[in-house]
Design a protein around this motif. Structure first.
Motif, PDB file in Angstrom:
ATOM      1  N   ASN A 109       0.820  -1.218   0.000  1.00  0.00           N
ATOM      2  CA  ASN A 109       0.000   0.000   0.000  1.00  0.00           C
ATOM      3  C   ASN A 109       0.850   1.263   0.000  1.00  0.00           C
ATOM      4  OD1 ASN A 109      -2.515  -1.220  -0.117  1.00  0.00           O
ATOM      5  ND2 ASN A 109      -2.719  -1.379   2.096  1.00  0.00           N
ATOM      6  N   ARG A 118       0.606   3.995  -2.913  1.00  0.00           N
ATOM      7  CA  ARG A 118       0.261   5.394  -2.605  1.00  0.00           C
ATOM      8  C   ARG A 118       1.325   6.346  -3.151  1.00  0.00           C
ATOM      9  NH1 ARG A 118      -1.302   3.352   2.476  1.00  0.00           N
ATOM     10  NH2 ARG A 118       0.698   4.019   3.346  1.00  0.00           N
ATOM     11  N   LYS A 167       0.769   6.846  -6.795  1.00  0.00           N
ATOM     12  CA  LYS A 167      -0.434   7.578  -7.140  1.00  0.00           C
ATOM     13  C   LYS A 167      -0.321   9.079  -6.885  1.00  0.00           C
ATOM     14  CE  LYS A 167      -3.754   3.802  -6.753  1.00  0.00           C
ATOM     15  NZ  LYS A 167      -4.884   3.198  -6.030  1.00  0.00           N
ATOM     16  N   THR A 168       0.679   9.499  -6.102  1.00  0.00           N
ATOM     17  CA  THR A 168       0.853  10.931  -5.864  1.00  0.00           C
ATOM     18  C   THR A 168       1.462  11.636  -7.066  1.00  0.00           C
ATOM     19  OG1 THR A 168       3.051  10.580  -4.882  1.00  0.00           O
ATOM     20  CG2 THR A 168       1.154  10.573  -3.382  1.00  0.00           C
ATOM     21  N   SER A 222      -6.119  -2.418  -5.292  1.00  0.00           N
ATOM     22  CA  SER A 222      -6.351  -1.536  -4.148  1.00  0.00           C
ATOM     23  C   SER A 222      -7.601  -1.902  -3.365  1.00  0.00           C
ATOM     24  CB  SER A 222      -6.471  -0.074  -4.618  1.00  0.00           C
ATOM     25  OG  SER A 222      -5.291   0.332  -5.263  1.00  0.00           O
TER      26      SER A 222
END
Length: 245
Positions: free
Chosen positions: A25, A29, A32-33, A83
């Motif tokens: 995760n 994450r 994805k930023t 996800s």
């Protein structure tokens, strides 16, 4: 004494599961930023999924092995977004540990370790590919050069080893007739507990492996091919990728 040992084993699996889930995760994450990084990661995974489909085209087309091959490529190595499944697990880890049969818990823990490792390896490949890591720009030569540049033979070997372990763990589940009944009975409770995606993953894996009536040859074929490709590419032989498509 046996019950205590079993509970201890489940607790250890739960702790391991949570650690791998947290790492996967965290890496997702981070990707994805950054929209550019996310696009590069997806381009890489799409190329790799296509390569795997070419390498194992005979298994995918097989009446006996097709469902299990699709499960492996989509759920373990594919470019799909996991996800939702991982969010479910993270939200209710104690329920996961309590509800799943020990064999099923082992499958999920191994799959999450493979997922976390694949995230790390893909992040390294995106860096190594640089500007070549975009849709339509990745080819066998660029991928192989980046693969060697990462210089992570041990981690790559572990990725294949985990694939083998997931396959063997699913195969072991199918040798326990009551597991199939248990999984069917768990479908509604799992949905109520917020674990529908996780349950679908496990039941799909179980059903596809049970349909083969013995998975030893299937697992050996996938692992043997992937190991041979890994060794050849690290040795500088890219022809194995050309042969795969």
């Amino acid at each position: 004494m046996q019950d205590t040992a079993s509970e201890d084993a489940r607790a250890r699996l739960g702790e391991t599961l949570q650690a791998h889930l947290a790492e996967a995760n965290r890496l997702r994450r981070a990707a994805k930023t950054d929209p550019a990084l996310q696009a590069a990661r997806q381009a890489l995974r799409q190329w790799q999924a296509a390569r795997l489909a070419r390498t194992h085209a005979d298994l995918l087309a097989s009446t006996r092995y097709g469902a299990a091959a699709r499960f492996f490529l989509d759920e373990l190595y594919g470019g799909g977004d996991l996800s939702e499944r991982d969010h479910e697990i993270a939200r209710v880890v104690p329920k996961v540990v309590a509800m799943l049969p020990e064999g099923g818990l082992r499958v999920v823990t191994l799959a999450l370790e493979l997922d976390a490792l694949s995230e790390r390896l893909d992040a390294a490949m995106v860096d190594a590919l640089g500007g070549n890591c975009r849709a339509g720009a990745i080819d066998a030569a660029a991928w192989a050069a980046a693969y060697r540049a990462c210089d992570n033979h041990q981690a790559r070997a572990r990725q294949i080893e985990l694939t083998e372990q997931v396959g063997n763990a699913l195969n072991a589940l199918t040798r326990k007739p009551l597991i199939g009944v248990t999984l069917r009975m768990m479908r509604a409770p799992a949905t109520l507990a917020g674990l529908a995606s996780l349950h679908a993953f496990l039941e799909s894996g179980y059903q596809s492996f049970a349909a083969m009536k013995g998975a030893d040859e299937f697992v050996a074929a996938i692992v043997g091919r992937e190991r041979a490709i890994m060794q050849a590419v690290f040795a500088g032989d890219d022809s194995v990728l050309q042969a795969a498509g």
